[in-house]
Design a protein around this motif. Sequence first.
Motif, PDB file in Angstrom:
ATOM      1  N   HIS A 296       0.824  -1.223   0.000  1.00 34.18           N
ATOM      2  CA  HIS A 296       0.000   0.000   0.000  1.00 34.18           C
ATOM      3  C   HIS A 296       0.851   1.263   0.000  1.00 34.18           C
ATOM      4  O   HIS A 296       0.468   2.275  -0.569  1.00 34.18           O
ATOM      5  CB  HIS A 296      -1.003   0.002   1.169  1.00 34.18           C
ATOM      6  N   ILE A 297       2.033   1.201   0.589  1.00 37.84           N
ATOM      7  CA  ILE A 297       2.941   2.357   0.596  1.00 37.84           C
ATOM      8  C   ILE A 297       3.418   2.645  -0.832  1.00 37.84           C
ATOM      9  O   ILE A 297       3.483   3.800  -1.264  1.00 37.84           O
ATOM     10  CB  ILE A 297       4.160   2.102   1.519  1.00 37.84           C
ATOM     11  N   ILE A 298       3.743   1.589  -1.563  1.00 39.19           N
ATOM     12  CA  ILE A 298       4.189   1.744  -2.947  1.00 39.19           C
ATOM     13  C   ILE A 298       3.068   2.346  -3.795  1.00 39.19           C
ATOM     14  O   ILE A 298       3.276   3.298  -4.543  1.00 39.19           O
ATOM     15  CB  ILE A 298       4.678   0.395  -3.516  1.00 39.19           C
ATOM     16  N   LEU A 299       1.849   1.804  -3.653  1.00 37.75           N
ATOM     17  CA  LEU A 299       0.734   2.310  -4.454  1.00 37.75           C
ATOM     18  C   LEU A 299       0.352   3.732  -4.047  1.00 37.75           C
ATOM     19  O   LEU A 299      -0.006   4.541  -4.905  1.00 37.75           O
ATOM     20  CB  LEU A 299      -0.476   1.379  -4.348  1.00 37.75           C
ATOM     21  N   ARG A 300       0.433   4.043  -2.771  1.00 30.93           N
ATOM     22  CA  ARG A 300       0.125   5.407  -2.336  1.00 30.93           C
ATOM     23  C   ARG A 300       1.110   6.397  -2.974  1.00 30.93           C
ATOM     24  O   ARG A 300       0.711   7.463  -3.419  1.00 30.93           O
ATOM     25  CB  ARG A 300       0.166   5.534  -0.821  1.00 30.93           C
ATOM     26  N   GLN A 301       2.377   6.021  -3.026  1.00 27.00           N
ATOM     27  CA  GLN A 301       3.371   6.886  -3.657  1.00 27.00           C
ATOM     28  C   GLN A 301       3.048   7.080  -5.133  1.00 27.00           C
ATOM     29  O   GLN A 301       3.148   8.191  -5.661  1.00 27.00           O
ATOM     30  CB  GLN A 301       4.787   6.312  -3.488  1.00 27.00           C
ATOM     31  N   VAL A 302       2.643   6.015  -5.791  1.00 29.73           N
ATOM     32  CA  VAL A 302       2.260   6.098  -7.210  1.00 29.73           C
ATOM     33  C   VAL A 302       1.073   7.035  -7.375  1.00 29.73           C
ATOM     34  O   VAL A 302       1.059   7.897  -8.260  1.00 29.73           O
ATOM     35  CB  VAL A 302       1.950   4.685  -7.763  1.00 29.73           C
ATOM     36  N   GLU A 303       0.061   6.903  -6.508  1.00 28.15           N
ATOM     37  CA  GLU A 303      -1.121   7.762  -6.590  1.00 28.15           C
ATOM     38  C   GLU A 303      -0.762   9.224  -6.359  1.00 28.15           C
ATOM     39  O   GLU A 303      -1.279  10.109  -7.024  1.00 28.15           O
ATOM     40  CB  GLU A 303      -2.192   7.280  -5.600  1.00 28.15           C
ATOM     41  N   GLU A 304       0.166   9.466  -5.447  1.00 29.40           N
ATOM     42  CA  GLU A 304       0.611  10.841  -5.223  1.00 29.40           C
ATOM     43  C   GLU A 304       1.406  11.358  -6.418  1.00 29.40           C
ATOM     44  O   GLU A 304       1.214  12.499  -6.844  1.00 29.40           O
ATOM     45  CB  GLU A 304       1.462  10.915  -3.947  1.00 29.40           C
ATOM     46  N   ASN A 305       2.279  10.529  -6.989  1.00 26.40           N
ATOM     47  CA  ASN A 305       3.056  10.926  -8.161  1.00 26.40           C
ATOM     48  C   ASN A 305       2.152  11.287  -9.338  1.00 26.40           C
ATOM     49  O   ASN A 305       2.429  12.201 -10.097  1.00 26.40           O
ATOM     50  CB  ASN A 305       4.032   9.841  -8.595  1.00 26.40           C
ATOM     51  N   LEU A 306       1.062  10.528  -9.484  1.00 23.49           N
ATOM     52  CA  LEU A 306       0.137  10.750 -10.599  1.00 23.49           C
ATOM     53  C   LEU A 306      -0.980  11.736 -10.240  1.00 23.49           C
ATOM     54  O   LEU A 306      -1.808  12.065 -11.085  1.00 23.49           O
ATOM     55  CB  LEU A 306      -0.476   9.417 -11.057  1.00 23.49           C
ATOM     56  N   ASN A 307      -1.020  12.144  -8.971  1.00 22.47           N
ATOM     57  CA  ASN A 307      -2.031  13.097  -8.489  1.00 22.47           C
ATOM     58  C   ASN A 307      -3.455  12.610  -8.771  1.00 22.47           C
ATOM     59  O   ASN A 307      -4.272  13.330  -9.344  1.00 22.47           O
ATOM     60  CB  ASN A 307      -1.803  14.479  -9.115  1.00 22.47           C
ATOM     61  N   ILE A 308      -3.731  11.360  -8.388  1.00 24.70           N
ATOM     62  CA  ILE A 308      -5.076  10.815  -8.639  1.00 24.70           C
ATOM     63  C   ILE A 308      -5.923  10.683  -7.379  1.00 24.70           C
ATOM     64  O   ILE A 308      -7.026  10.191  -7.436  1.00 24.70           O
ATOM     65  CB  ILE A 308      -5.020   9.463  -9.384  1.00 24.70           C
ATOM     66  N   LYS A 309      -5.399  11.122  -6.239  1.00 19.52           N
ATOM     67  CA  LYS A 309      -6.182  11.080  -5.000  1.00 19.52           C
ATOM     68  C   LYS A 309      -6.504  12.470  -4.551  1.00 19.52           C
ATOM     69  O   LYS A 309      -5.844  13.415  -4.841  1.00 19.52           O
ATOM     70  CB  LYS A 309      -5.398  10.382  -3.909  1.00 19.52           C
TER      71      LYS A 309
END
Length: 178
Positions: free
Chosen positions: A165-178
């Motif tokens: 979940h930490i990896i995916l959260r970082q991805v979501e932040e990088n892509l600004n989708i949350k």
Amino acid sequence: MKSKNVHEYIKKVAFLIRKERERKDISILYMTDRLQLSDSYYRHLERATTQQVSLYKYLQMAQLIRIPLSEVLEYVETKNVNMKKETYKLGYSKLQENFDIDSYIKEIGEELRRRRKEQNKYQKTFGDAMGITSHYYGHIERGTQMSISLYKYKVIADILDTPLHIILRQVEENLNIK
């Protein structure tokens, strides 16, 4: 993480996705129409009767019910999920309705590569642990394989000693989708 634990992990992820779909009163027909899947196959996904379901498919499911997959995984990784419990009301944050899943998968690969290099590990180490070649593992990091299972991503996260979940959260932040 042992194989049995990864299987249990995936069952809990699928269970929480199903519970959230039901809580939001989203029908299986809606899901199958949007995902272009048969009713029976979709039910297999929600029951996790097959372990080799792609992360791509789980991302599509989460996108349709507007929940960040990272938060589902965080719940599984940090809380005791009792699959006999009738209801779950999870406090998910907002998720963009139509983010590009292909870009998401590519960004996961970049994040995995960055973390692997930080730990001075080689692709061969990951390939050997997963029973695949380092060449195939390279495809995962480049994001050129969209059919990589959630199971394999979980194994990679375990090798990195980082919750998925930490990896995916970082991805979501990088892509600004949350």
